[in-house]
Design an enzyme around this catalytic site. Structure first.
Site, mmCIF file in Angstrom:
data_model
loop_
_atom_site.group_PDB
_atom_site.id
_atom_site.type_symbol
_atom_site.label_atom_id
_atom_site.label_comp_id
_atom_site.label_asym_id
_atom_site.label_seq_id
_atom_site.Cartn_x
_atom_site.Cartn_y
_atom_site.Cartn_z
ATOM 1 N N HIS A 100 0.872 -1.170 0.000
ATOM 2 C CA HIS A 100 0.000 0.000 0.000
ATOM 3 C C HIS A 100 0.917 1.231 0.000
ATOM 4 O O HIS A 100 2.041 1.183 0.507
ATOM 5 C CB HIS A 100 -0.864 0.081 1.258
ATOM 6 C CG HIS A 100 -1.780 -1.072 1.475
ATOM 7 N ND1 HIS A 100 -1.363 -2.255 2.038
ATOM 8 C CD2 HIS A 100 -3.106 -1.220 1.223
ATOM 9 C CE1 HIS A 100 -2.383 -3.079 2.126
ATOM 10 N NE2 HIS A 100 -3.459 -2.485 1.643
ATOM 11 N N ASP A 103 2.293 2.088 3.332
ATOM 12 C CA ASP A 103 3.240 1.134 3.900
ATOM 13 C C ASP A 103 4.668 1.598 3.680
ATOM 14 O O ASP A 103 5.512 1.496 4.578
ATOM 15 C CB ASP A 103 3.104 -0.245 3.224
ATOM 16 C CG ASP A 103 1.764 -0.887 3.424
ATOM 17 O OD1 ASP A 103 1.142 -0.631 4.467
ATOM 18 O OD2 ASP A 103 1.339 -1.644 2.538
ATOM 19 N N HIS A 270 -10.742 -14.166 3.641
ATOM 20 C CA HIS A 270 -11.952 -13.425 3.290
ATOM 21 C C HIS A 270 -13.031 -14.372 2.791
ATOM 22 O O HIS A 270 -14.223 -14.152 3.015
ATOM 23 C CB HIS A 270 -11.646 -12.378 2.218
ATOM 24 C CG HIS A 270 -10.769 -11.270 2.697
ATOM 25 N ND1 HIS A 270 -10.389 -10.219 1.890
ATOM 26 C CD2 HIS A 270 -10.197 -11.038 3.898
ATOM 27 C CE1 HIS A 270 -9.623 -9.399 2.579
ATOM 28 N NE2 HIS A 270 -9.483 -9.874 3.792
#
Length: 437
Positions: A100, A103, A270
């Site tokens: 990201h 990050d 997920h």
């Protein structure tokens, strides 16, 4: 400068090795069906868990001990972690990493300064890439962490937030392109809602689609040819995420005419949070020609949240690689370890142990899956099970030559129906035979 001192390059030593820093099943150069394991699996290190996670939880402070703990200057720290990233990937023979924007570079008081920070670290990463074979699998934007995203990013009720998120994603796309990223991921961290009592769902979904279309348009403008990926998640941090599961995402994309521009990045944990198996989510993507990439991890079935554990379940990895091979394998995607070491595994060497465990488990899963496909027993069973659609009335149904009138006439004349067993337990036993060898 060496950051992980005393740890050498991990090598394949075979299943009989007792060296915990060696690969028992992952042999990057072993050829399977015309491709090396390295090409099949396309492993990636997740920057956020590996270099940012501190082991903090809601009940206690961080426990992680890292070589850079004494660096206080934020930009110096960011550069050190980038150096460590390349060293880590090289020592593990991992060809890719993912990040990201927040990050790799610290967020500043203004967007202008934040972008300047990102440019500096991206430039440093680009320099490191000149002497390394490690590449960027994908980049993305953290449009969920800052308090400005309390009500979402592209689905926020505040147009100013929508604009800020657009600016942030624009920059993250530019950075991904600059670093040669092969994909760009959209994970709607807070693209969802808690209650419909304060939510205009239609407007939020329309705005999400508008946002994604803007990204498609901008990618064309700057010449970014990487694959756009969407990562489904059913809950956390919002109660009702708009990207609930693979089927929901595909339906959304088709509704707004965006399906030709996106594929799916599927995370195992997920999938289970959505009440599905990992294999189910991969299969849904595959049969809809939307299979893109994988975030490799596993959850704890006794816990109802996203635990992001390293994948060590051979059944899951076997069936995941079965679906991956059925989909034709990865093109731009790969196996990104969106996994974090447990809070009690706080020493730097644990980062190596955990990745090696995950890499070996997927490597073994690949070899088993390939054998299943080559033997063809399961495929043959499925083909035979649906053989009634190859001829007669079944063929008429498939080819559109039968409607309700024709089917009623057929049923009137053939109302003594005989079904056959699905043989689930037998097939699970066959799968066990492949796994147990």
């Amino acid at each position: 400068m060496e950051h992980f001192k005393g740890i050498g390059k991990s090598k394949y030593e075979g299943a009989q090795s007792d060296n915990p820093l060696s690969f028992k099943y992952y042999n990057p150069n072993e050829v399977i069906d015309g491709k090396t394991m390295k090409e099949h699996l396309r492993f990636a290190v997740a920057y956020w868990h590996t270099f940012q996670a501190s082991g903090i939880d809601s009940f206690g402070v961080g426990t992680a001990i890292r070589p850079w703990d004494n660096i206080s200057d934020k930009m110096s720290l960011a550069k050190t972690k980038m150096e460590a990233n390349f060293e880590f990937c090289e020592k593990l023979q991992v060809p890719f990493f993912c990040f990201h924007d927040r990050d790799i570079a610290p967020e500043a008081d203004t967007l202008k300064q934040t972008n300047k920070n990102l440019d500096e670290i991206a430039g440093y990463a680009k320099e490191l890439m000149k002497t390394s074979d490690v590449k960027l699998l994908w980049g993305t934007a953290n449009a969920f962490g800052n308090s400005r995203y309390v009500h979402g990013a592209s689905t926020s009720c505040n147009a100013d937030v929508f604009a800020y998120a657009a600016a942030q994603v624009k920059k993250a796309m530019e950075t991904t392109k600059e670093l040669g990223g092969q994909n760009y991921v959209f994970w709607g961290g807070r693209e969802g809602y808690e209650t419909l009592l304060n939510t205009n769902m239609k407007l939020e979904l329309d705005n999400l689609a508008r946002f994604l279309q803007m990204a498609v348009d901008y990618a064309k403008e700057i010449g970014f040819i990487g694959q756009f990926l969407i990562e489904p998640k059913p809950k956390e941090p919002t109660k009702h995420q708009y990207d609930f599961d693979t089927a929901t995402v595909i339906g959304f994309l088709k509704t707004y005419g965006l399906d030709q521009h996106f594929k799916i990045n599927i995370e195992a944990n997920h999938a289970t949070l959505a009440g599905h198996t990992f294999q189910h989510e991969l299969a849904v993507a595959r049969i809809n020609n939307m299979f893109g990439s994988i975030d490799a991890n596993q959850g704890d079935m006794l816990l109802g949240w996203d635990t992001d554990q390293f994948p060590t379940n051979i059944y899951d990895t076997t069936l995941a690689m079965y679906e991956t091979l059925k989909a034709g394998g990865f093109t731009t995607g790969g196996l990104n370890f969106d996994s974090k070491v447990r809070r009690g595994s706080f020493e730097p060497i644990d980062l190596f142990y955990s990745h090696i465990a995950g890499m070996d488990t997927f490597a073994k899963g690949l070899k088993i899956a390939y054998k299943i496909i080559q033997d063809g027993k399961i495929d043959k069973f499925i083909e035979d099970r649906y053989s009634s659609y190859k001829s007669g009335i079944g063929k008429d149904i498939v080819e559109g030559r039968a409607g309700f009138r024709e089917l009623e006439k057929y049923a009137m004349e053939n109302d003594k129906i005989v079904n056959q067993s699905g043989r689930q337990e037998l097939l699970e036993s066959v799968l066990n035979q492949y796994i147990f060898g």
